[in-house]
Design a protein around this motif. Structure first.
Motif, mmCIF file in Angstrom:
data_model
loop_
_atom_site.group_PDB
_atom_site.id
_atom_site.type_symbol
_atom_site.label_atom_id
_atom_site.label_comp_id
_atom_site.label_asym_id
_atom_site.label_seq_id
_atom_site.Cartn_x
_atom_site.Cartn_y
_atom_site.Cartn_z
ATOM 1 N N ASN A 193 10.971 -29.743 114.475
ATOM 2 C CA ASN A 193 11.538 -28.751 114.296
ATOM 3 C C ASN A 193 13.225 -29.370 113.899
ATOM 4 O OD1 ASN A 193 12.175 -26.028 114.007
ATOM 5 N ND2 ASN A 193 13.031 -25.663 116.234
ATOM 6 N N THR A 310 9.571 -20.071 117.795
ATOM 7 C CA THR A 310 9.311 -20.386 116.409
ATOM 8 C C THR A 310 9.917 -21.988 116.085
ATOM 9 O OG1 THR A 310 11.426 -19.297 116.186
ATOM 10 C CG2 THR A 310 9.330 -18.009 115.590
ATOM 11 N N PHE A 311 9.133 -22.637 115.157
ATOM 12 C CA PHE A 311 9.577 -23.534 114.800
ATOM 13 C C PHE A 311 9.581 -23.376 113.272
ATOM 14 C CE2 PHE A 311 6.555 -26.560 117.441
ATOM 15 C CZ PHE A 311 7.394 -26.534 118.528
ATOM 16 N N THR A 312 10.670 -24.267 112.583
ATOM 17 C CA THR A 312 10.932 -23.830 111.022
ATOM 18 C C THR A 312 10.616 -25.380 110.505
ATOM 19 O OG1 THR A 312 12.613 -22.509 111.685
ATOM 20 C CG2 THR A 312 12.437 -23.487 109.283
ATOM 21 N N GLN A 319 7.622 -20.476 111.580
ATOM 22 C CA GLN A 319 6.253 -20.131 112.153
ATOM 23 C C GLN A 319 6.291 -19.926 113.704
ATOM 24 O OE1 GLN A 319 3.538 -22.464 108.859
ATOM 25 N NE2 GLN A 319 4.701 -23.990 109.957
ATOM 26 N N THR B 219 1.788 -24.046 116.230
ATOM 27 C CA THR B 219 2.165 -25.063 115.102
ATOM 28 C C THR B 219 2.270 -26.335 115.941
ATOM 29 O OG1 THR B 219 3.710 -23.141 114.484
ATOM 30 C CG2 THR B 219 4.328 -25.305 113.432
ATOM 31 N N ALA B 316 15.382 -31.496 118.511
ATOM 32 C CA ALA B 316 14.614 -31.197 117.367
ATOM 33 C C ALA B 316 13.155 -30.934 117.520
ATOM 34 C CB ALA B 316 14.784 -32.331 116.390
ATOM 35 N N THR B 319 11.939 -25.136 120.342
ATOM 36 C CA THR B 319 12.031 -24.252 119.515
ATOM 37 C C THR B 319 13.390 -23.726 119.045
ATOM 38 O OG1 THR B 319 12.369 -22.582 121.612
ATOM 39 C CG2 THR B 319 9.960 -22.982 120.900
ATOM 40 N N ASN B 320 13.315 -22.823 117.944
ATOM 41 C CA ASN B 320 14.545 -22.063 117.377
ATOM 42 C C ASN B 320 15.223 -21.501 118.574
ATOM 43 O OD1 ASN B 320 14.328 -23.181 114.752
ATOM 44 N ND2 ASN B 320 12.953 -21.436 114.236
ATOM 45 N N GLU B 321 14.506 -20.711 119.287
ATOM 46 C CA GLU B 321 15.187 -20.042 120.344
ATOM 47 C C GLU B 321 15.871 -20.650 121.287
ATOM 48 O OE1 GLU B 321 12.198 -19.660 119.171
ATOM 49 O OE2 GLU B 321 11.995 -17.481 118.157
#
Ligand code: SF4
Ligand code: SF4
Ligand code: SF4
Lengths: 539, 345
Positions: A193, A310-312, A319, B219, B316, B319-321
């Motif tokens: 990520n 989510t991960f990008t 996703q 994922t 990294a 998660t995005n969150e």
């Protein structure tokens, strides 16, 4: 990713992974794809089976070269001279895309001027290649219908990392390989990520979606969204400056989430002394590790399989991540821990689920506002995706509109690495990863079977060099640099050219970052992991 | 087909037409990814005005074709194929890892075969356990070529080949080396494609079969490709990972890390409780103690040395969150732009 942002506008892969199968000429520079991004390499190899040409430029004879049409073994740290000479030849032969350059770019004259000084003969000296090899590559790329360029850390982890990236972008803009399917400039992201962390604004100068912290409008918007009176202006510090700041006494507290910096940062001694000095070290992680040992407080986090969110990925695809098992003991979601700290410091974020956080992200990030959990239940969406009718973006700039108006050539001059071999330290050490382990090893080394396949670190040494030093395959050697010393097993192999050695940072017992150089790129703040000078001795 | 009028596009195979219209035609060698191999003949159908039986996987559908997918002749032929396959290998379902997820078992069940009516051939090849992740039991191989096609044409690692002739025919690695000593990169594509228990995941042995597990789509936590995976879970433990077919970015393929690097999740070395340094030693404490200490200390540093003396490094891998919340925390709560992560790797 500053290099891409300054030429094209967005710091991300311009194209998509599935397009690779239809790229007529695949140009891979500074990416050990079969080991670092194996699934991407499957696409490349399938393309070769269908008739694409695969061109690999890498100082090492990496496995991907087995499928390559041509392999150019240029010296570590010579990328800019190499690419400039190729561009020079392309322009001299009139292979550049004049129409595209005229309509959609700026700065061509400066580029022409800069690269004109890099004749194949001059650059060949720097790169350790013959002039006709450089001409050959220029012909392959210049006369191809389309070229897709792929790179990884071999390009970015240099003091000239930003300029290296710019040179890749310059080449593709010159050839008009932007804004179409199966072409483009494609950085392959190393960690799951990294793209997402950048997109979320975990950077000193931007908020989510690369909205600039320096712009008052951006700050006003986030002040309103978050109910904060005044958000900080001025640019924050990058990682290397953070450690320097601790040494100088300006930085007193370090909040570290999931980064094992002792292993992953260059010049280990410098990092460790900073961690010992800082007044408050907060480590939030899933494992006890070399960094956490120095912490004042350790906060146990849930891992990917225990959390929602989510991960990008590297192609900008957002996703879903889903919870499959319960976290061990009292471990909690990363976001819960951070939000709890905030609450106890007087600011209640009020989150109860990951989806609620994502909804807030969408609402403040125009490039992702069309991405909702329910839309990515089965298949992720690629940003930009601006509303719920938008089907996401496979490749960027299809209408030749760039965030900064036009694509901009940023000519770059070659500079040698910060540390070059000399009498005392005659070898170049470059670093990377192996298929069988990952990053600092905290995950793979704790998974069954991996240590059977790849039980310990090995330094790759060329047979000629090994003979000169009386080192045989499997012998232990001492590696010395100006920063440290380590002991490691030698793997005598012609994967590396004479004068070059290779190691990883997967193993704490023999971590390359004991010896690597912490000189860094002034723009991106990326350290020069890919080149330092060492000496070898039989142990 | 089977009395139904079906429209389809030019060039579609009869097999595809059937599957798109939910008409059951079994296949063993055909897989959507490796496509027709023309080996097993399980997909035979009867077509009016065409001689003999036709294989649906290779037959292009044409205007006016009249197709029967389950006439007695078709069923008898399929039964015979399956009985021969069963007789030709050591198919002991009770002890097999693939029990419940085996396509051979599934067709046998659908055709109502209880035991092969042919004498079982003596096949006693040693089981290859040399690879740390994959077990190869070629006694259960039905020579469908899926693994060979997958290894050579999908992941293009070019390790597997069908070796030997006649009754000794078997899949070999490189020039018939044990898998663990071959050039295999342990991506597991062959395991995922294998319709039987000939190729199975070693670490999942004895941990549970298809019907014991719950599956969760997620994922991959390793590199930036972001492969779509399925975690197979039993009793709060991940026992196996498979690649999600038919969806971007990976279309079912994985690498060794994504497929086999999952058990760190259950490592005994995971951090389970907050730890606080007291008198130089890290001691287990409650969340309240750890968080209150940290919040107070941060507030104190912010007050005495300013928000600029606090820095944060994000993750990294998270998660995005979580990254967003971290970014917001540093900017809105601490009040500094001193936030970064290792963008390079
Ligand atoms: S694991 Fe992958 S590389 Fe190895 S034999 Fe199977 S498909 Fe080929
Ligand atoms: S090992 Fe499995 S996939 Fe390979 S040929 Fe045999 S049955 Fe088919
Ligand atoms: S399975 Fe391999 S290639 Fe795919 S995301 Fe995971 S580590 Fe990357």
């Amino acid at each position: 990713m500053a290099g891409l942002a300054s030429t094209l506008g967005a710091g991300a892969m311009t194209n998509s992974i599935r397009e690779i199968e239809d790229v007529p000429v695949i140009f891979v520079i500074g990416s050990n794809t079969t080991e670092s991004h194996p699934v991407v390499s499957y696409f490349m190899k399938r393309a070769v089976k269908k008739g694409s040409r695969l061109i690999v430029a890498d100082p090492r004879r990496i496995d991907l070269t087995r499928w390559a049409t041509r392999h150019f073994q240029h010296r570590v740290g010579s990328d800019i001279a190499f690419l400039n000479a190729v561009m020079n030849e392309i322009i001299r032969n009139g292979w550049h895309d004049r129409d595209f350059i005229e309509k959609h770019t700026e700065g061509f004259e400066q580029l022409r001027e800069t690269v004109s000084r890099y004749t194949p003969e001059y650059a060949g000296e720097i790169c350790g290649l013959r002039a006709d090899e450089i001409r050959e590559l220029a012909r392959i790329l210049g006369t191809a219908e389309k070229v897709g360029l792929f790179y990884t850390l071999g390009i970015t982890e240099h003091i000239t990392g930003t300029d290296n990236v710019r040179s890749c972008a310059n080449l593709q803009i010159l050839l008009g390989n932007i804004g179409k399917a199966s072409a483009g400039v494609n950085p392959l992201r190393g960690q799951n990520n990294v793209q997402g962390a950048c997109d979320m604004g975990v950077l000193p100068d931007v908020y989510t979606g690369y909205q600039k912290a320096a712009f008052p409008d951006v700050r006003r918007k986030f002040e309103a969204a978050w109910g904060i009176e005044k958000l900080p202006d001025g640019e924050g510090t990058k990682i290397p400056a953070m450690f320097d700041g601790i040494h100088h006494g300006d930085v007193r507290a370090l909040y570290l989430i999931g980064e094992n910096v002792v292993m992953s940062e260059p010049n280990q001694a410098h990092t460790v002394s900073a961690l010992k000095k800082v007044d408050l070290l907060i480590v939030q992680d899933i494992f006890m590790n070399e960094t956490a040992e120095h912490a004042h407080v350790i906060l146990p986090a849930a891992c990917f399989a225990e959390t929602e969110g989510t991960f990008t990925n590297t192609e900008r695809r957002v996703q879903r991540v889903r919870k499959a098992v319960e976290p061990p003991g009292l471990a909690r979601d990363d976001w819960w821990i951070t939000a709890e700290l905030a609450r106890r410091m007087g600011y209640d974020m009020g989150y109860t689920s990951a989806e609620q956080i994502w909804e807030e992200i969408r609402s403040v990030t125009p490039s992702m506002s069309g991405i909702a959990y329910r839309r990515i239940d089965h298949k992720g969406l690629q940003w930009p995706c601006t509303d719920e009718q938008h089907s996401g973006t496979c490749y960027l700039y299809c209408d030749n509109v760039f965030p900064c108006g036009k694509a901009t050539f940023r000519p770059a001059e070659w500079k040698p690495p910060a540390e070059v071999p000399d009498e005392e330290y005659p070898f170049v050490l470059t670093t990377g990863r192996r298929l069988w382990q990952y990053h600092t090893g905290t995950q793979t080394r704790k998974s069954g079977g991996f240590n059977d396949i790849c039980p310990e670190e090995m330094i790759e040494v060329n047979p000629d060099d090994a003979r000169g030093l009386d080192i045989r395959d499997g012998d232990y050697v001492f590696v010395f640099s100006r920063r440290g010393r380590l002991k490691v097993k030698a793997w005598v192999t012609d994967r590396v050219t004479p004068g070059l050695c290779f190691m990883t940072f997967h193993f704490s017992e023999a971590c390359a970052n004991v010896v690597t150089n912490n000189a860094f790129d002034p723009i991106a703040g990326t350290a020069e992991y890919k080149a330092c000078a060492i000496r070898l001795e039989r142990a | 087909m089977d009395g139904r009028h079906i429209q389809t596009v030019d060039g579609n195979t009869v097999l595809n037409v059937a599957r798109q219209n939910r008409i059951y035609i079994p296949t063993l060698c055909y897989h959507p990814k490796t496509r027709q191999a023309g080996k097993c003949r399980m997909c035979v159908v009867e077509v009016e005005r065409m001689p003999g039986l036709q294989t649906a996987c290779s037959l292009a559908a044409r205007e006016g074709m009249v197709i029967h997918t389950s006439t007695q002749r078709v069923v008898e032929t399929r039964k015979m194929i399956v009985e021969l396959l069963l007789a030709n290998g050591k198919h002991n379902c009770i002890a097999c890892e693939a029990n419940g997820a085996c396509e051979l078992q599934e067709v046998a069940y659908r055709l109502g075969i209880e035991k092969p009516s042919f004498p079982i051939a003596e096949r006693d090849m040693p089981v290859d356990t040399s690879c740390p992740m994959i077990i190869r039991d070629m006694n259960k191989c039905i020579h469908c070529y899926r693994c060979v096609n997958g290894c050579n044409n999908i992941v293009v690692n070019e390790v597997l080949e069908m070796g030997y002739r006649g009754s000794r025919m078997t899949v070999v690695c490189d020039t018939d080396k044990p898998m663990g000593e071959s050039s295999c990169v342990v991506c597991g594509e062959c395991v995922q494609l294998c319709p039987t228990g000939a190729l199975v995941e070693k670490k999942a042995m004895g941990k549970g079969r298809e019907w014991d597990t719950n599956q969760t789509r997620t994922t991959c936590p390793y590199c930036g490709v972001g492969c779509q995976i399925r975690l197979h879970v039993r009793d709060n433990e991940i026992i196996k990972v498979t690649g999600e077919e038919n969806v971007e970015p990976n279309f079912g393929t994985l690498c060794v890390k994504g497929r086999f690097g999952y058990d760190f999740v259950h490592s005994p070395h995971r951090l389970r409780k907050p730890l606080l340094r007291k008198n130089g030693r890290l001691e287990e404490v409650s969340w309240d103690a750890a968080l209150d200490f940290t919040a107070e200390k941060l507030l104190e540093i912010k007050k005495t040395s300013g928000p600029g003396s606090i820095v944060g490094i994000g993750c990294a891998r998270s998660t995005n969150e979580s990254n967003y919340v971290m970014m917001k925390f540093m900017r809105a709560v601490v009040g500094t732009n001193n936030v970064d992560h290792c963008a390079r790797t």
